[in-house]
Design an enzyme around this catalytic site. Structure first.
Site, PDB file in Angstrom:
ATOM      1  N   GLU A 175       0.734  -1.415  -0.004  1.00 48.62           N
ATOM      2  CA  GLU A 175      -0.042  -0.058  -0.045  1.00 48.62           C
ATOM      3  C   GLU A 175       0.965   1.088   0.196  1.00 48.62           C
ATOM      4  O   GLU A 175       0.339   2.346  -0.297  1.00 48.62           O
ATOM      5  CB  GLU A 175      -0.992   0.084   1.203  1.00 48.62           C
ATOM      6  CG  GLU A 175      -1.956  -0.836   1.224  1.00 48.62           C
ATOM      7  CD  GLU A 175      -1.460  -2.478   1.973  1.00 48.62           C
ATOM      8  OE1 GLU A 175      -0.022  -2.638   1.833  1.00 48.62           O
ATOM      9  OE2 GLU A 175      -2.227  -3.015   2.456  1.00 48.62           O
ATOM     10  N   TRP A 224       0.013  -5.573  26.344  1.00 48.11           N
ATOM     11  CA  TRP A 224       0.430  -6.315  25.052  1.00 48.11           C
ATOM     12  C   TRP A 224       1.838  -6.759  25.258  1.00 48.11           C
ATOM     13  O   TRP A 224       2.717  -6.194  25.962  1.00 48.11           O
ATOM     14  CB  TRP A 224       0.551  -5.119  24.176  1.00 48.11           C
ATOM     15  CG  TRP A 224      -0.969  -4.826  23.454  1.00 48.11           C
ATOM     16  CD1 TRP A 224      -2.084  -5.669  23.657  1.00 48.11           C
ATOM     17  CD2 TRP A 224      -1.327  -3.674  22.773  1.00 48.11           C
ATOM     18  NE1 TRP A 224      -2.984  -4.869  23.202  1.00 48.11           N
ATOM     19  CE2 TRP A 224      -2.529  -3.787  22.434  1.00 48.11           C
ATOM     20  CE3 TRP A 224      -0.681  -2.461  22.078  1.00 48.11           C
ATOM     21  CZ2 TRP A 224      -3.626  -2.893  21.804  1.00 48.11           C
ATOM     22  CZ3 TRP A 224      -1.170  -1.762  21.203  1.00 48.11           C
ATOM     23  CH2 TRP A 224      -2.506  -1.963  21.101  1.00 48.11           C
TER      24      TRP A 224
HETATM   25  P1  ADP Z   1       1.530  -8.666   2.661  1.00 44.91           P
HETATM   26  O1  ADP Z   1       0.846  -7.501   3.411  1.00 44.91           O
HETATM   27  O2  ADP Z   1       0.892  -9.126   1.739  1.00 44.91           O
HETATM   28  O3  ADP Z   1       2.182  -9.568   3.560  1.00 44.91           O
HETATM   29  P2  ADP Z   1       3.537  -6.614   2.274  1.00 44.91           P
HETATM   30  O4  ADP Z   1       4.767  -6.786   1.582  1.00 44.91           O
HETATM   31  O5  ADP Z   1       2.486  -5.438   1.803  1.00 44.91           O
HETATM   32  O6  ADP Z   1       2.711  -7.694   1.968  1.00 44.91           O
HETATM   33  O7  ADP Z   1       3.650  -6.511   3.774  1.00 44.91           O
HETATM   34  C1  ADP Z   1       3.833  -5.299   4.458  1.00 44.91           C
HETATM   35  C2  ADP Z   1       3.854  -5.771   6.011  1.00 44.91           C
HETATM   36  O8  ADP Z   1       5.273  -6.366   5.959  1.00 44.91           O
HETATM   37  C3  ADP Z   1       4.020  -4.516   6.629  1.00 44.91           C
HETATM   38  O9  ADP Z   1       2.664  -4.089   7.316  1.00 44.91           O
HETATM   39  C4  ADP Z   1       4.817  -5.151   8.084  1.00 44.91           C
HETATM   40  O10 ADP Z   1       4.014  -5.913   8.957  1.00 44.91           O
HETATM   41  C5  ADP Z   1       5.864  -6.030   7.308  1.00 44.91           C
HETATM   42  N1  ADP Z   1       7.059  -5.480   7.217  1.00 44.91           N
HETATM   43  C6  ADP Z   1       7.466  -4.877   6.149  1.00 44.91           C
HETATM   44  N2  ADP Z   1       8.676  -4.373   6.123  1.00 44.91           N
HETATM   45  C7  ADP Z   1       9.122  -4.720   7.325  1.00 44.91           C
HETATM   46  C8  ADP Z   1      10.364  -4.462   8.267  1.00 44.91           C
HETATM   47  N3  ADP Z   1      11.523  -3.872   7.717  1.00 44.91           N
HETATM   48  N4  ADP Z   1      10.250  -5.076   9.485  1.00 44.91           N
HETATM   49  C9  ADP Z   1       9.117  -5.562  10.049  1.00 44.91           C
HETATM   50  N5  ADP Z   1       8.049  -5.865   9.546  1.00 44.91           N
HETATM   51  C10 ADP Z   1       8.078  -5.394   8.163  1.00 44.91           C
END
Ligand code: ADP
Length: 538
Positions: free
Chosen positions: A327, A440
């Site tokens: 997004e 949490w």
């Molecule tokens: P999906 O939602 O389909 O798994 P995305 O690639 O859009 O695919 O995923 C985004 C999510 O990935 C974020 O909302 C977060 O939870 C996680 N994310 C992305 N980059 C990081 C990061 N560097 N460290 C931790 N979590 C991450």
């Protein structure tokens, strides 16, 4: 000031005019590496646009791609949006029913499919409602057997197409240019539509030193797939900045990636942490010369401390964590330390590197709870919300828009804290949170700590129902080959860093942690697998 339009045609023109001799190195099969210049690339891009137009591609037509990272896919990246049509990159690792759903939902009319992936899609073709033509991308002109009537060879179409094709000059920057569906851990994937303007602004941001600092002298190796958030924007930005680009093709291994880095003098590369874990193990087995690398970018999920430490301290290679989502195009933040932090103790500096980092220019982020923005104290958790010119404002034709997009913000579903320096630190996803006695517990922090243990390869911490506390953490651990650690040892290794009530109640040892199509821990599956598991009574 002039109101010139921010469109991808400008990037293509810049690449062609100013960097005609820069190189695209593309591995198309285990035995074939294709090299050509930006000048020749642009010619083929014109041919592809002409061929697609002859097959009926018009402004607004959605053209799906189903392929690995290679030069033909890169040709589609510009030929389609520069014609005013929409590039829809499809995640090849999704379940077949999801693939059918998204092609029908997006209403793709033409599909470009890799030859080696064609057998995967062929059985689904009869379920596709809007697809009129399928183009198979191979090194030759053979067309695979299929009952689908209109299957074409990519190279044949290009041979027959007109190189003098001219891209339209009147594209509006707010026109849709690309789309990508999230890989969705639950429910059907959700579509995100990118505009010319959002892609151009995001690409320019990748040139800032606070992010990738992409520049002409770079040799960029996007390991992150071109079907996953536009390979984090590398293909678009590389053409504009004149960076050489190395595309690793199908079925690559850690050994192959290391060979490519060494042979092509790669300066910048990007992928998910699981890739870098494999590459690290291979480098430790058989070291290659990595001196050309100035930056490894890791994103998509959290990088364990031990992994970051191994790259920086053992291999001497800069390794930076980047955060984003489908997004968000995806760049939101990166964990480059500021100059002030060079004074930090090693351990404190590592604590910064492990965060998701400082928010990029032009992007606005806040961590909020029911009282508003949380204090920057590194402990108060809330949901991360984001807004900015390359952040989606809705899901494509999807009522789930209302859940995520509110009051001008994208609510990410990521639970985070803000450090005192304003660095975002993700502690969980809302659906993976562990709520014990109303408080949490961050599964991500526990996982990171467990994965720093020398015997642990992978660790995922999930919530297990508990009669008194409602939920308690359970650690699911995969040990490294030939390594051993007992439950007690693993739990006591956490005692110094966490409050007693955060410690997992138990540890289960597994052969592997189930993963999503893009290599993230699939905790929903883990919770399902461990449904009948009962915590030990204390
Ligand atoms: P999906 O939602 O389909 O798994 P995305 O690639 O859009 O695919 O995923 C985004 C999510 O990935 C974020 O909302 C977060 O939870 C996680 N994310 C992305 N980059 C990081 C990061 N560097 N460290 C931790 N979590 C991450």
């Amino acid at each position: 000031m002039m109101d010139t339009q921010l469109t991808l045609t400008g990037f293509l023109k810049r690449g062609e005019r100013f960097f005609p001799n820069k190189q695209i190195i593309s591995r198309t099969s285990p035995t074939m590496t294709h090299r050509f210049s930006f000048k020749d690339y642009v010619k083929r891009t014109h041919r592809l646009a002409d061929a697609l137009k002859k097959l009926g591609m018009k402004r607004g037509t959605k053209v799906g791609t189903f392929g690995w990272n290679h030069h033909r896919h890169l040709e589609a990246y510009f030929a389609i949006p520069c014609s005013g049509a929409i590039l829809h990159t499809i995640n090849i690792r999704l379940a077949p029913e999801h693939i059918v759903y998204i092609i029908n939902h997006a209403e793709d009319e033409i599909l470009l499919i890799d030859g080696d992936l064609f057998p995967l899609v062929e059985p689904a073709l009869i379920h596709l409602k809007t697809v009129k033509h399928v183009i198979v991308m191979t090194d030759d002109v053979t067309i695979p057997e299929s009952s689908f009537p209109n299957v074409h060879s990519y190279e044949q179409l290009l041979q027959e197409a007109d190189e003098s094709f001219v891209f339209p000059k009147d594209l509006d920057e707010n026109m849709q240019a690309g789309m990508c569906y999230t890989s969705a851990t639950t429910g059907m994937p959700k579509g995100v539509m990118y505009t010319h303007r959002s892609i151009v602004l995001h690409s320019i941001a990748l040139g800032l030193s606070e992010s990738f600092g992409l520049k002409e002298s770079d040799v960029a190796l996007p390991v992150v797939p071109m079907f996953h958030v536009n390979a984090w924007g590398f293909p678009f930005a590389a053409l504009n900045f004149g960076s050489n680009i190395v595309l690793p093709g199908p079925m690559f291994t850690p050994a192959l990636l290391l060979d490519l880095i060494e042979q092509e003098n790669v300066t910048i590369t990007a992928g998910v942490p699981t890739i870098w874990m494999g590459v690290l193990a291979e480098q430790q087995k058989q070291p290659r010369d990595l001196s050309s690398i100035r930056l490894i970018i890791s994103g998509g999920s959290a990088s364990p401390k031990g992994l970051i430490q191994a790259y920086i301290e053992k291999l001497g290679v800069p390794y930076v964590n980047a955060y984003g989502m489908t997004e968000t195009s995806p760049l939101v933040s990166m964990s480059h330390p500021t100059t002030e932090m060079t004074k930090y103790e090693a351990e404190d500096l590592l604590d910064i590197r492990v965060t998701q980092g400082l928010t990029a220019s032009l992007i606005d982020t806040e961590v909020v709870n029911e009282k508003g923005e949380v204090p920057w104290d590194g402990v108060t958790m809330g949901e991360l919300r984001i807004r900015g010119p390359w952040i989606a404002s809705e899901y494509y034709k999807d009522e789930r828009t209302n859940e995520a997009f509110r009051d001008g913000w994208l609510y990410t579903g990521d639970i985070a804290v803000m450090t005192k320096e304003g660095y975002i630190k993700i502690t969980d996803r809302t659906k993976d949170l562990i709520k014990s006695g109303g408080e949490w517990i961050s599964s991500v922090d526990l996982e990171n700590a467990l994965m720093s243990h020398p015997a642990v390869l992978e660790a995922a911490v999930i919530a297990i129902p508990h009669p008194k506390w409602l939920e308690r953490p359970l650690a699911c651990v995969v040990l490294k080959e030939n390594a051993y650690a007992s439950k007690e040892e693993l739990i006591s290794s956490l005692e110094n860093d966490f409050a007693k009530w955060w410690l997992p109640d138990d540890v289960v040892f597994l052969q592997e942690i189930p993963k999503t199509s893009v290599g993230k821990f699939l905790k929903a599956k883990l919770r399902e697998d461990l449904k009948s598991y009962e915590l030990p009574i204390d």
